[in-house]
Design an enzyme around this catalytic site. Structure first.
Site, PDB file in Angstrom:
ATOM      1  N   GLU A 110      34.236  31.799  40.768  1.00 52.75           N
ATOM      2  CA  GLU A 110      33.122  30.850  40.838  1.00 52.75           C
ATOM      3  C   GLU A 110      31.850  31.623  41.150  1.00 52.75           C
ATOM      4  O   GLU A 110      31.867  32.570  41.952  1.00 52.75           O
ATOM      5  CB  GLU A 110      33.384  29.806  41.932  1.00 52.75           C
ATOM      6  CG  GLU A 110      32.224  28.862  42.208  1.00 52.75           C
ATOM      7  CD  GLU A 110      32.521  27.896  43.346  1.00 52.75           C
ATOM      8  OE1 GLU A 110      33.717  27.566  43.547  1.00 52.75           O
ATOM      9  OE2 GLU A 110      31.585  27.484  44.052  1.00 52.75           O
ATOM     10  N   GLU A 165      22.300  26.791  45.432  1.00 53.64           N
ATOM     11  CA  GLU A 165      23.082  25.974  46.352  1.00 53.64           C
ATOM     12  C   GLU A 165      22.419  25.941  47.724  1.00 53.64           C
ATOM     13  O   GLU A 165      21.876  26.934  48.202  1.00 53.64           O
ATOM     14  CB  GLU A 165      24.511  26.510  46.486  1.00 53.64           C
ATOM     15  CG  GLU A 165      25.429  25.566  47.244  1.00 53.64           C
ATOM     16  CD  GLU A 165      26.874  26.042  47.264  1.00 53.64           C
ATOM     17  OE1 GLU A 165      27.763  25.201  47.464  1.00 53.64           O
ATOM     18  OE2 GLU A 165      27.103  27.261  47.101  1.00 53.64           O
TER      19      GLU A 165
END
Length: 339
Positions: free
Chosen positions: A156, A161
């Site tokens: 990932e 974020e």
């Protein structure tokens, strides 16, 4: 976005950023020398260009339960369109992906939101997102990331974020194989990247999923600072032989070659984050990735870090405050993948 252990890591950063998450991350494995960052002197060509209705038609709307335990009901394509949570602005062809900001929701209940995934998968390239606005507000957890099948086996990459009132962007790699993947600490070589290392070991599991994160130092890279700068561009250069590099450019600083759709990252400034292929087996740990854009609420990270974020009340109570989500929306100009 797999962040069960981000709750444990959140507290470290609170001495420097209200509401920010700067984890201390897991203990690192033995790592090889990082080496000098070397972006290939190459002009990349567009493979896929997503804009306007492409996000509605060429990406899939995820409708399952939030894997990060967020207080959201992810909407189908038809539901999101009918509720005004996914639409194209006819004035500039930007795509809006929003959290519901009008419905009555009980404290601790679930609020409608959107999560979309690209139908195509990728094994490298230059990935670019241009956004005019990202979701902001207490309890929000927006992200733009790529992920492979059978998490964490295929890895990932978290490009954008953060949670609550976080001031700067956090970039993280998660690996899940026995092949080593680490990142050198900040200061090993000044020309590698400008961000601050949060953890050196990228290996992640369901119970220890912190990964190897880097915190951007630019306050225009996330949240209100990003939106106040009229947004900007994030670029991930995924090069299996060199490593992973991530840049953020505020609107006024976007490279001319990127605007002209003839990008050559070797001419750009030092990236905010860099994970060298000398200390991480890129191709073994990252493959068959789809791109994801989403906004969740509370959940493992935003909820876990809420009490130290400077936000009022509790995260559960904030879910009930519809007006809090008036600016919890992505406004995306485009996403491009170059090869």
């Amino acid at each position: 976005m797999h962040t069960l252990s981000k709750l444990f890591l959140a507290a470290l950063s609170l001495t420097t950023l209200v509401g920010a998450h700067h984890p201390s991350r897991a203990h690192s494995r033995h790592r090889r020398t990082a080496g000098r960052r070397q972006s290939p002197n190459k002009t990349y060509k567009i493979q896929d260009f997503y804009q306007g209705e492409d996000f509605i038609n060429d990406w899939d709307f995820f409708t399952g339960s939030d894997p990060t335990s967020g207080n959201v009901n992810y909407q189908s394509k038809s539901e999101a369109q009918s509720k005004g949570l996914a639409y194209v602005n006819d004035c500039d062809n930007s795509t809006v992906l929003a959290v519901d900001s009008t419905s009555t929701v009980a404290p601790g209940g679930n609020r409608d939101s959107v999560r979309i995934t690209s139908q195509k998968s990728y094994n490298g390239g230059l990935f670019v997102i241009d956004a005019a606005n990202m979701p902001v507000g207490c309890s929000t957890w927006p992200s733009f990331w790529t992920v492979g099948p059978n998490w964490p086996t295929a890895g990932e990459i978290d490009i954008i974020e953060g949670v609550n009132n976080q001031a700067t962007n956090q970039m993280t790699l998660h690996s899940g194989t026995s092949q080593s993947c680490t990142i050198a600490k900040s200061g090993v070589s000044a020309d590698l990247f400008t961000g601050q290392v949060l953890g050196t070991n990228c290996f992640s599991t369901g119970n220890a999923d912190a990964g190897c994160g880097v915190e951007d130092t630019d306050t225009s890279s996330f949240g209100y600072g990003f939106n106040n700068a009229q947004g900007g561009v994030f670029a991930l250069l995924w090069d299996n032989s060199a490593g992973m590099s991530i840049w953020h450019f505020a609107r006024a600083n976007i490279p001319a070659d990127l605007t002209a759709q003839t990008p050559n990252p070797s001419t750009w400034s030092t990236p905010a984050g860099f994970w060298s292929a000398q200390s991480c087996d890129i191709s073994a740990n990252f493959y068959d990735h789809q791109m994801v854009i989403d906004t969740t609420i509370c959940g493992n990270w935003a909820g876990g870090a809420y009490s130290q974020s400077g936000c009022p009340g509790t995260c559960s109570e904030m879910v009930a405050n519809a007006s809090n989500y008036a600016d919890a929306q992505w406004v995306i100009n485009y996403v491009a993948v170059y090869q």
